[in-house]
Design a protein around this motif. Structure first.
Motif, PDB file in Angstrom:
ATOM      1  N   MET A 176       0.849  -1.201   0.000  1.00  0.00           N
ATOM      2  CA  MET A 176       0.000   0.000   0.000  1.00  0.00           C
ATOM      3  C   MET A 176       0.882   1.247   0.000  1.00  0.00           C
ATOM      4  O   MET A 176       1.920   1.284   0.653  1.00  0.00           O
ATOM      5  N   ARG A 177       0.460   2.285  -0.771  1.00  0.00           N
ATOM      6  CA  ARG A 177       1.184   3.545  -0.809  1.00  0.00           C
ATOM      7  C   ARG A 177       0.300   4.716  -0.413  1.00  0.00           C
ATOM      8  O   ARG A 177       0.783   5.763  -0.059  1.00  0.00           O
ATOM      9  N   PHE A 178      -1.024   4.540  -0.510  1.00  0.00           N
ATOM     10  CA  PHE A 178      -1.959   5.584  -0.099  1.00  0.00           C
ATOM     11  C   PHE A 178      -3.034   4.944   0.783  1.00  0.00           C
ATOM     12  O   PHE A 178      -3.519   3.856   0.468  1.00  0.00           O
ATOM     13  N   ARG A 179      -3.399   5.658   1.837  1.00  0.00           N
ATOM     14  CA  ARG A 179      -4.435   5.155   2.727  1.00  0.00           C
ATOM     15  C   ARG A 179      -5.600   6.147   2.765  1.00  0.00           C
ATOM     16  O   ARG A 179      -5.423   7.309   3.124  1.00  0.00           O
ATOM     17  N   LEU A 180      -6.782   5.638   2.390  1.00  0.00           N
ATOM     18  CA  LEU A 180      -7.999   6.439   2.451  1.00  0.00           C
ATOM     19  C   LEU A 180      -8.908   5.982   3.579  1.00  0.00           C
ATOM     20  O   LEU A 180      -9.772   6.736   4.032  1.00  0.00           O
ATOM     21  N   LEU A 181      -8.754   4.726   4.019  1.00  0.00           N
ATOM     22  CA  LEU A 181      -9.695   4.117   4.965  1.00  0.00           C
ATOM     23  C   LEU A 181      -9.314   4.489   6.393  1.00  0.00           C
ATOM     24  O   LEU A 181      -8.895   3.667   7.206  1.00  0.00           O
ATOM     25  N   GLY A 182      -9.471   5.770   6.679  1.00  0.00           N
ATOM     26  CA  GLY A 182      -9.049   6.384   7.919  1.00  0.00           C
ATOM     27  C   GLY A 182      -8.521   7.768   7.560  1.00  0.00           C
ATOM     28  O   GLY A 182      -8.843   8.303   6.497  1.00  0.00           O
ATOM     29  N   PRO A 183      -7.691   8.387   8.384  1.00  0.00           N
ATOM     30  CA  PRO A 183      -7.051   9.651   7.967  1.00  0.00           C
ATOM     31  C   PRO A 183      -6.186   9.417   6.720  1.00  0.00           C
ATOM     32  O   PRO A 183      -5.592   8.361   6.550  1.00  0.00           O
ATOM     33  N   LEU A 184      -6.137  10.408   5.840  1.00  0.00           N
ATOM     34  CA  LEU A 184      -5.370  10.294   4.599  1.00  0.00           C
ATOM     35  C   LEU A 184      -3.873  10.217   4.928  1.00  0.00           C
ATOM     36  O   LEU A 184      -3.334  11.067   5.640  1.00  0.00           O
ATOM     37  N   ARG A 185      -3.208   9.204   4.386  1.00  0.00           N
ATOM     38  CA  ARG A 185      -1.790   9.028   4.640  1.00  0.00           C
ATOM     39  C   ARG A 185      -1.070   8.599   3.355  1.00  0.00           C
ATOM     40  O   ARG A 185      -1.633   7.918   2.504  1.00  0.00           O
ATOM     41  N   VAL A 186       0.235   9.036   3.256  1.00  0.00           N
ATOM     42  CA  VAL A 186       1.086   8.686   2.118  1.00  0.00           C
ATOM     43  C   VAL A 186       2.352   8.051   2.667  1.00  0.00           C
ATOM     44  O   VAL A 186       2.908   8.505   3.676  1.00  0.00           O
ATOM     45  N   TRP A 187       2.833   7.002   2.017  1.00  0.00           N
ATOM     46  CA  TRP A 187       4.061   6.330   2.449  1.00  0.00           C
ATOM     47  C   TRP A 187       5.273   7.141   1.992  1.00  0.00           C
ATOM     48  O   TRP A 187       5.404   7.473   0.810  1.00  0.00           O
ATOM     49  N   ASN A 188       6.160   7.501   2.923  1.00  0.00           N
ATOM     50  CA  ASN A 188       7.333   8.309   2.560  1.00  0.00           C
ATOM     51  C   ASN A 188       8.608   7.497   2.455  1.00  0.00           C
ATOM     52  O   ASN A 188       9.709   8.050   2.435  1.00  0.00           O
ATOM     53  N   GLY A 189       8.477   6.204   2.433  1.00  0.00           N
ATOM     54  CA  GLY A 189       9.648   5.328   2.360  1.00  0.00           C
ATOM     55  C   GLY A 189      10.009   4.714   3.686  1.00  0.00           C
ATOM     56  O   GLY A 189      10.675   3.682   3.735  1.00  0.00           O
ATOM     57  N   GLU A 190       9.600   5.364   4.780  1.00  0.00           N
ATOM     58  CA  GLU A 190       9.900   4.866   6.113  1.00  0.00           C
ATOM     59  C   GLU A 190       8.659   4.735   6.989  1.00  0.00           C
ATOM     60  O   GLU A 190       8.578   3.846   7.828  1.00  0.00           O
ATOM     61  N   THR A 191       7.739   5.626   6.794  1.00  0.00           N
ATOM     62  CA  THR A 191       6.543   5.617   7.628  1.00  0.00           C
ATOM     63  C   THR A 191       5.393   6.246   6.857  1.00  0.00           C
ATOM     64  O   THR A 191       5.576   6.791   5.771  1.00  0.00           O
ATOM     65  N   TRP A 192       4.203   6.174   7.454  1.00  0.00           N
ATOM     66  CA  TRP A 192       3.039   6.797   6.844  1.00  0.00           C
ATOM     67  C   TRP A 192       2.944   8.243   7.303  1.00  0.00           C
ATOM     68  O   TRP A 192       2.893   8.511   8.507  1.00  0.00           O
ATOM     69  N   SER A 193       2.918   9.158   6.351  1.00  0.00           N
ATOM     70  CA  SER A 193       2.948  10.584   6.673  1.00  0.00           C
ATOM     71  C   SER A 193       1.640  11.250   6.301  1.00  0.00           C
ATOM     72  O   SER A 193       1.031  10.924   5.277  1.00  0.00           O
ATOM     73  N   PRO A 194       1.202  12.222   7.092  1.00  0.00           N
ATOM     74  CA  PRO A 194       0.025  13.010   6.707  1.00  0.00           C
ATOM     75  C   PRO A 194       0.392  14.037   5.638  1.00  0.00           C
ATOM     76  O   PRO A 194       1.564  14.360   5.445  1.00  0.00           O
ATOM     77  N   VAL A 195      -0.622  14.536   4.959  1.00  0.00           N
ATOM     78  CA  VAL A 195      -0.455  15.647   4.032  1.00  0.00           C
ATOM     79  C   VAL A 195      -0.838  16.896   4.806  1.00  0.00           C
ATOM     80  O   VAL A 195      -1.978  17.017   5.277  1.00  0.00           O
ATOM     81  N   ARG A 196       0.105  17.848   4.942  1.00  0.00           N
ATOM     82  CA  ARG A 196      -0.060  18.933   5.912  1.00  0.00           C
ATOM     83  C   ARG A 196      -1.178  19.899   5.535  1.00  0.00           C
ATOM     84  O   ARG A 196      -2.003  20.243   6.373  1.00  0.00           O
ATOM     85  N   VAL A 251      -7.197  17.822  -2.871  1.00  0.00           N
ATOM     86  CA  VAL A 251      -6.773  17.493  -4.238  1.00  0.00           C
ATOM     87  C   VAL A 251      -6.362  16.031  -4.334  1.00  0.00           C
ATOM     88  O   VAL A 251      -6.786  15.299  -5.240  1.00  0.00           O
ATOM     89  N   LEU A 252      -5.539  15.567  -3.386  1.00  0.00           N
ATOM     90  CA  LEU A 252      -5.077  14.179  -3.435  1.00  0.00           C
ATOM     91  C   LEU A 252      -6.249  13.201  -3.279  1.00  0.00           C
ATOM     92  O   LEU A 252      -6.320  12.165  -3.962  1.00  0.00           O
ATOM     93  N   SER A 253      -7.184  13.528  -2.409  1.00  0.00           N
ATOM     94  CA  SER A 253      -8.343  12.650  -2.222  1.00  0.00           C
ATOM     95  C   SER A 253      -9.160  12.554  -3.502  1.00  0.00           C
ATOM     96  O   SER A 253      -9.598  11.464  -3.895  1.00  0.00           O
ATOM     97  N   MET A 254      -9.380  13.680  -4.171  1.00  0.00           N
ATOM     98  CA  MET A 254     -10.133  13.666  -5.420  1.00  0.00           C
ATOM     99  C   MET A 254      -9.449  12.799  -6.464  1.00  0.00           C
ATOM    100  O   MET A 254     -10.101  12.052  -7.207  1.00  0.00           O
ATOM    101  N   LEU A 255      -8.122  12.882  -6.518  1.00  0.00           N
ATOM    102  CA  LEU A 255      -7.390  12.081  -7.506  1.00  0.00           C
ATOM    103  C   LEU A 255      -7.395  10.600  -7.137  1.00  0.00           C
ATOM    104  O   LEU A 255      -7.395   9.738  -8.025  1.00  0.00           O
ATOM    105  N   LEU A 256      -7.389  10.310  -5.836  1.00  0.00           N
ATOM    106  CA  LEU A 256      -7.389   8.913  -5.402  1.00  0.00           C
ATOM    107  C   LEU A 256      -8.767   8.265  -5.519  1.00  0.00           C
ATOM    108  O   LEU A 256      -8.872   7.040  -5.575  1.00  0.00           O
ATOM    109  N   ILE A 257      -9.811   9.087  -5.536  1.00  0.00           N
ATOM    110  CA  ILE A 257     -11.147   8.523  -5.713  1.00  0.00           C
ATOM    111  C   ILE A 257     -11.258   7.825  -7.059  1.00  0.00           C
ATOM    112  O   ILE A 257     -11.903   6.785  -7.196  1.00  0.00           O
ATOM    113  N   GLU A 258     -10.603   8.404  -8.070  1.00  0.00           N
ATOM    114  CA  GLU A 258     -10.650   7.828  -9.410  1.00  0.00           C
ATOM    115  C   GLU A 258      -9.230   7.709  -9.965  1.00  0.00           C
ATOM    116  O   GLU A 258      -8.873   8.398 -10.924  1.00  0.00           O
TER     117      GLU A 258
END
Length: 914
Positions: free
Chosen positions: A1-21, A28-35
Motif C-alpha cells: 500500500m502507498r496511499f491510505r484512504l480508509l481512515g485519515p489520509l496518509r502517504v508512504w514516505n519510504g519509512e513511515t506513513w505521513s500526513p499531508v499537511r 486534491v489528493l483525495s479527489m485524484l485517489l477517488i478515481e
C-alpha cells in the motif's frame, strides 16, 4: 500500500506513513485517489475546494497546490505512481495494490465469490482481511466537498456491507455463538438494516436461544415500524414463522394443546414440496428407525442416505412417509424432486432440478445461473445455514445426484434409486439402505388395510403371492378388488394367476417386475373402455405430468370426459396427482403404457393423437403469450412440458409445431431467465426451420439464440447469432425484426466497450423504427442513444433523446419503457447536479416499475434514488433506498447490481434491447 484512504489520509514516505499537511492538498489528493487512472477536471477540483466561494485566481492557486503535492509524492518512493498534468485536468496513476480502498474492494469481491461458491473459510478470511484495513472513518482528516462527501458515504456503506457479508460467512461456518455479540453491537449502530437483524435472529435460533431469537425479531419490528412505518421484510418474517413452526412441532410431539403454540401461516419462501403421505403405509419399522438416525446425527457434513431396491418395491413411499414424519425437525423447509431416472423419456438433468430448487427457495428466473457448476454453487449458498430436508427421488446415477447435495451438515438428504449409487457411498460418505420385498406379514397387513379388512385369509395370501409382495402391485390389486366386491379374493387370485399364465410370466425366475407387469395387465383389462384408451394414450405423452385438456387433445374428447378418465385411472392407482388437476404416472406404469400404445394403437391413431396434442399446445400457448398478465401462470406451469414437446416435435416429424412453439416461448423464457431451456428450444427450432426451409423461422431462431447468449454474457457467440439473424431478416424483408436485432447488436457493442458502434446501431434503429411507425422500438433506440451520449459526456444530447423517449412512451401508455427512460433521465440529472429533478424522475420510475412487476428495474430505480437522496442530505431515506435495492438485487441474483449499491460511480444507466 502507498496511499491510505480508509481512515485519515496518509502517504508512504519510504519509512513511515505521513500526513499531508495542507488541507487543500488533502482535498486534491483525495479527489485524484477517488478515481486513480482517470482525469479529474480543473473545474471539479476548484468546485470541491472552494464551492461558490472561489477566489479570483482559483486556477493558478490550484496549480500551486498540485505543484507542492507533486513534490511531496516525488520525494517518496512510490513505485509506478505519478501525478500527471492533462489538457483538461490532472491524473494520478496508481496501481491496484497502491491504494487501500482498491485492495479492500478486491478482497471483498473475492470474499463474496467464495461465499457464493460455498467456500466459507476463504470468504471469512478475505472479508476479515478487508475490514482490517480500516483505521477509522474514511478520509477522516479531509475537508469534504460534494464529491468527497458522497465518496466517503459510499466507502462507509461498502464497509458496512462487507461487515454484513462477514457475519454471513461466520453463520455459514456454523459459528453462531461467536458472532452474536458482534451482531448485537451492529444492530445497535445500524438498527434500520434488516439483514443484520436477520443474521442476529438466525444466530440466536441456531444457538438454541429460541426465545431470544423471537425477542430480537420483536425488537427489529418495533424499530422498523416506528422509524420507517414499514413491516419487516419477507426474509425476516420467514425466520420468525420458521421458529414459531418449529416450536409448534416440538409441542405437537409432546401432545401439547396450548393454543399459544400455534404458528403463523408458513411463508411461501419456506418450501414444502413433499408429495402427499402415502395412504395406509404399513411396515418398514426397521427401515424407518434407520432413517431416524439421520436427524439425530451430529456432524458438520451433509447426511445423505440412499434407499435402493427393485422397481415397485416402495422406495418412494418409504422416503416420503418418513419425510412427513420428521418434517417438523426441518423448519426451513423440505425440497422434493422426481429425477425420473428410469422414465422411458429422458431423465431430468441436474441443471433442471437445481432450477426448480432455486425457484422454490425464492429466486426469480433471471437470478438462476445458467451453468451446472454455478447453479450448484448458488444452491449450496441458498441452503447454507438452513435446516432443510431434501428428497431426491428416482435417481439413475451419481452424476444426477452429486450437484444437488448441500455443502453443510445442517441439511439431510434422502435419495431413492434402483441403482446402488456406489460412488455416492464411497466418495461422498452416503449411507445405503437396501430395501427388499415387503415381508409376507407386512404385505398381508397392507392388503388387508387397503381392501377394508375382508376376512378371507387364503384369498389374501394368494393375492399377496401373485403381487410379488410389491407395494405398487398390491395397491393396484386392492383397488381392483374393491371395485369387484361381489367376487371373492380367492377368485380374483385365480383370475390373476390365469392372466399370468396367459402372459407366460411364471417362468421369469421370480422376478418381481414380472408380477408387476401381470398385475398391470390384469388391471387394464378391467378398466372402462375410455379409461383404458386414455391410459394407452398417456404412454405417448412427452411431458412429466398432464391435465385434462392435454388428455382431451390426445383422446379427441372434451375436457369433461378426459377428467373422468383421469379420475378413474387415479382411483385404480395407475396415476397419481402431482398438483391440483395435474396427473403423473409411476415410471414402471409409464413404460407399460408406452408399450401398450406401441402395440395396441394403430400408427395412424398414434400420429393423429400427437398431432392433436401439439396443435393444442400451439393454440393454448399462443393465447397465453398474447395475454401476459393472465397467461404467465399457464406458461409457468407448462414450461417443462412445452420444452419437451418442442424437442419431441422437432425429432419426430412435426418441425412446424416445433418452430411455432419456440416462437410462443421466446418472451417467456427470456423474461423468466430460463436461459438453459431457451438455448435448447431455439436450437431445436433452428434445426427444424432449416429442415422445412422456413427462412423467417430460421431468422427468429438465430435471434432467440443471440439474445439468450447476450443475457449469459457469451458475447462472441451472441454476435455470431445476431449477425446471422440480421442477415436473414434482411433477406426475408422483415424490417421490424431487423430493427429488434440491430438494437440487440447495439447492446452487445455497448457491453463490450464499442461505444461508437453501439451509437451507430441505435441511431440506425431509431431511424428505421420511425419509418416503420414502430414506436416501441423507437423508444428503446432513443433510450439507448441517450445512454451512450451521456457516457460520452454529451449531456444535452442525452437529455433530448431521453425526454423524447419519455414523451412517446407516455403517449403509448407503455409503463415499462416509460420507466426505463425516466430512470436514465434521473441519472443524467443527478450527474448534472439537478438533484431534486433527479429524485422526481427516479420516484416516478420506481412507481411504474412496481406497477408492471419489473423487479430489476425497481432495484435500479431504488439505487439511483438512494444516490440522489444522499446528495440532498437525506441520509435516512438514502439508507432505506440502498438497502431495499440491495435486497432486490440479491433476491434476483444480480451480483453486479448488488455490488453497485456500494459504489458511488455505479449510477450508470443500462442499455435495453427489447
Amino acid at each position: 500500500m502507498r496511499f491510505r484512504l480508509l481512515g485519515p489520509l496518509r502517504v508512504w514516505n519510504g519509512e513511515t506513513w505521513s500526513p499531508v499537511r495542507a488541507a487543500q492538498q488533502r482535498v486534491v489528493l483525495s479527489m485524484l485517489l477517488i478515481e486513480p487512472g482517470r482525469v479529474v477536471s480543473t473545474d471539479r477540483l476548484i468546485d470541491e475546494i472552494w464551492g461558490e466561494r472561489q477566489p479570483p485566481a482559483a486556477g493558478p492557486v490550484l496549480r500551486g497546490y498540485v505543484l507542492r503535492l507533486r513534490r511531496l509524492l516525488d520525494s517518496a518512493p512510490v513505485a509506478g505512481s505519478a501525478l500527471l498534468t492533462q489538457p483538461s485536468g490532472y491524473e494520478l496513476v496508481a496501481g491496484a495494490e497502491d491504494v487501500d480502498a482498491l485492495i479492500f474492494d478486491r478482497l471483498v469481491a473475492s470474499g463474496r465469490r467464495s461465499l457464493a461458491d460455498g467456500d466459507g473459510e476463504r470468504a471469512v478470511n478475505d472479508l476479515s482481511e478487508a475490514l482490517a484495513l480500516w483505521r477509522g472513518p474514511a478520509l477522516a482528516d479531509v475537508p469534504v466537498g460534494p464529491t468527497i462527501v458522497g465518496h466517503v458515504a459510499a466507502l462507509e456503506r461498502a464497509r458496512l456491507a462487507a461487515t454484513v457479508d462477514y457475519t454471513a460467512g461466520q453463520l455459514y461456518l456454523g459459528r453462531h455463538d461467536e458472532i452474536i455479540g458482534e451482531l448485537e453491537r451492529l444492530v445497535a449502530l445500524h438498527p434500520l438494516l434488516e439483514r443484520l437483524w436477520e443474521h442476529l435472529v438466525l444466530a440466536l435460533h441456531r444457538s438454541g436461544r429460541r426465545a431470544d431469537a423471537l425477542d430480537a425479531y420483536r425488537r427489529a419490528r418495533t424499530v422498523l415500524t416506528a422509524e420507517l412505518g414499514l413491516e419487516p421484510g419477507r426474509r425476516l418474517q420467514d425466520l420468525q414463522r420458521a421458529i414459531l413452526a418449529e416450536r409448534r412441532s416440538a409441542a405437537d410431539r409432546q401432545r401439547s394443546t396450548d393454543p399459544a403454540d400455534s404458528p403463523a401461516v408458513s411463508a411461501s419462501s419456506v418450501p414444502r414440496q413433499l408429495p402427499a403421505d402415502p395412504g395406509e403405509f404399513t411396515g418398514r419399522t426397521e427401515e424407518l428407525r434407520h432413517l431416524d438416525t439421520i436427524v439425530s446425527a451430529d456432524d458438520r457434513r451433509t447426511v445423505a442416505t440412499v434407499i435402493t431396491g427393485a422397481a415397485g418395491v416402495g422406495k418412494t413411499a418409504l422416503a416420503v412417509h418418513w419425510a412427513h414424519r420428521v418434517a417438523g425437525r426441518f423448519p426451513d423447509g423440505q425440497l422434493y424432486v422426481n429425477l425420473r431416472g428410469y422414465d422411458p423419456d429422458q431423465p431430468m438433468v441436474a441443471t433442471e432440478a437445481l432450477a426448480g430448487f432455486l425457484t422454490a427457495l425464492g429466486l426469480a428466473g433471471r437470478a438462476i445461473p445458467a451453468g451446472l457448476d454455478e447453479r450448484a454453487a448458488r444452491f449450496r449458498t441458498e441452503v447454507s445455514g438452513r435446516r432443510m430436508l431434501i428428497v431426491l427421488d428416482n435417481a439413475a446415477s451419481v452424476e444426477q445426484v452429486r450437484p444437488l447435495l448441500p455443502g453443510t451438515g445442517t441439511n439431510a438428504v434422502v435419495v431413492t434409486s434402483r441403482d446402488s449409487l456406489a460412488g455416492l457411498v464411497a466418495r461422498d460418505g452416503a449411507q445405503r439402505l437396501d430395501l427388499d420385498l415387503l415381508p409376507a406379514r407386512d404385505a398381508r397387513a397392507l392388503l388387508d388395510r387397503l381392501v377394508g379388512g375382508r376376512a378371507e385369509p387364503d384369498g389374501m395370501a394368494a393375492l399377496v403371492q401373485r403381487s410379488g409382495r410389491l407395494p405398487l402391485a398390491l395397491r393396484v390389486v386392492a383397488e381392483l378388488a374393491n371395485s369387484r366386491a361381489d367376487r371373492s379374493l380367492a377368485d380374483l387370485a385365480d383370475e390373476l394367476a390365469d392372466q399370468q399364465r396367459r402372459l407366460e410370466l411364471l417362468d421369469a425366475g421370480g422376478d418381481p417386475r414380472a408380477a408387476v407387469t401381470a398385475v398391470f395387465s390384469w388391471s387394464i383389462r378391467h378398466l372402462p373402455p375410455d379409461a383404458g384408451r386414455a391410459f394407452r394414450l398417456i404412454g405417448l405423452f412427452p411431458g412429466p405430468d398432464l391435465d385434462a385438456c392435454a388428455l382431451g387433445a390426445l383422446a379427441d374428447t372434451a375436457s369433461g370426459p378426459a377428467r373422468r378418465a383421469l379420475d378413474t385411472l387415479t382411483r385404480a392407482n395407475l396415476l397419481y396427482r402431482t398438483a391440483t388437476d395435474r396427473y403423473a404416472v409411476h415410471d414402471l406404469l409409464r413404460a407399460y403404457a408406452a408399450g401398450l400404445a406401441a402395440t395396441d394403437l394403430d400408427p395412424s391413431d398414434r400420429r393423429a393423437a400427437l398431432q392433436r396434442l401439439f396443435d393444442h399446445y400451439v393454440t393454448a400457448g399462443s393465447a397465453a403469450a398474447e395475454r401476459p398478465d393472465t397467461g404467465r401462470h399457464w406458461l409457468d406451469v407448462e414450461r417443462r412440458t412445452l420444452v419437451r414437446v418442442v424437442a419431441h416435435a422437432a425429432a419426430h416429424g412435426w418441425p412446424t409445431h416445433a418452430v411455432r412453439l419456440a416462437a410462443v416461448l421466446h418472451d417467456h423464457l427470456d423474461s423468466g431467465g430460463w436461459y438453459t431451456d431457451a438455448i435448447a428450444v431455439h436450437t431445436q427450432a433452428r434445426d427444424a426451420a432449416e429442415q422445412i426451409g422456413d427462412r423467417s423461422a430460421h431468422a427468429h431462431a438465430w435471434y432467440g439464440l443471440g439474445v439468450t447468449h447476450l443475457r449469459l454474457g457469451t458475447h462472441a457467440t451472441a454476435g455470431q447469432c445476431l449477425r446471422l439473424a440480421l442477415d436473414r431478416f434482411r433477406q426475408t424483408g422483415d424490417r421490424r425484426n431487423e430493427v429488434r436485432t440491430r438494437l440487440a447488436l447495439g447492446v452487445l457493442h455497448a457491453q463490450t466497450g464499442r461505444r461508437a458502434a453501439a451509437a451507430a446501431d441505435f441511431q440506425r434503429a431509431a431511424e428505421q423504427s420511425g419509418d416503420l411507425g414502430d414506436d416501441g422500438s423507437r423508444v428503446n433506440a432513443l433510450i439507448n442513444l441517450g445512454i451512450v451520449a451521456a457516457q460520452a459526456g454529451r449531456h444535452d444530447a442525452a437529455a433530448g433523446h431521453l425526454g423524447h423517449a419519455v414523451d412517446i412512451s407516455r403517449r403509448l401508455g407503455d409503463r415499462r419503457r416509460q420507466a426505463d427512460a425516466l430512470v436514465n433521465l434521473g441519472v443524467l440529472d443527478g450527474w448534472a447536479g439537478r438533484h431534486a429533478a433527479a429524485a422526481g424522475h427516479c420516484e416516478e420510475a420506481l412507481a411504474l416499475y412496481r406497477r408492471v412487476g419489473d423487479r430489476a428495474g425497481e432495484a435500479r430505480a431504488l439505487h439511483n434514488l438512494g444516490e440522489v437522496q444522499g446528495c440532498l442530505g437525506h441520509d435516512a431515506e438514502a439508507a432505506v433506498a440502498y438497502e431495499r435495492a440491495r435486497a432486490i438485487f440479491r433476491e434476483i441474483g444480480d451480483r453486479v447490481g448488488e455490488a453497485q449499491t456500494t459504489d458511488p460511480a455505479a449510477d450508470v444507466p443500462g442499455v435495453v434491447d427489447d
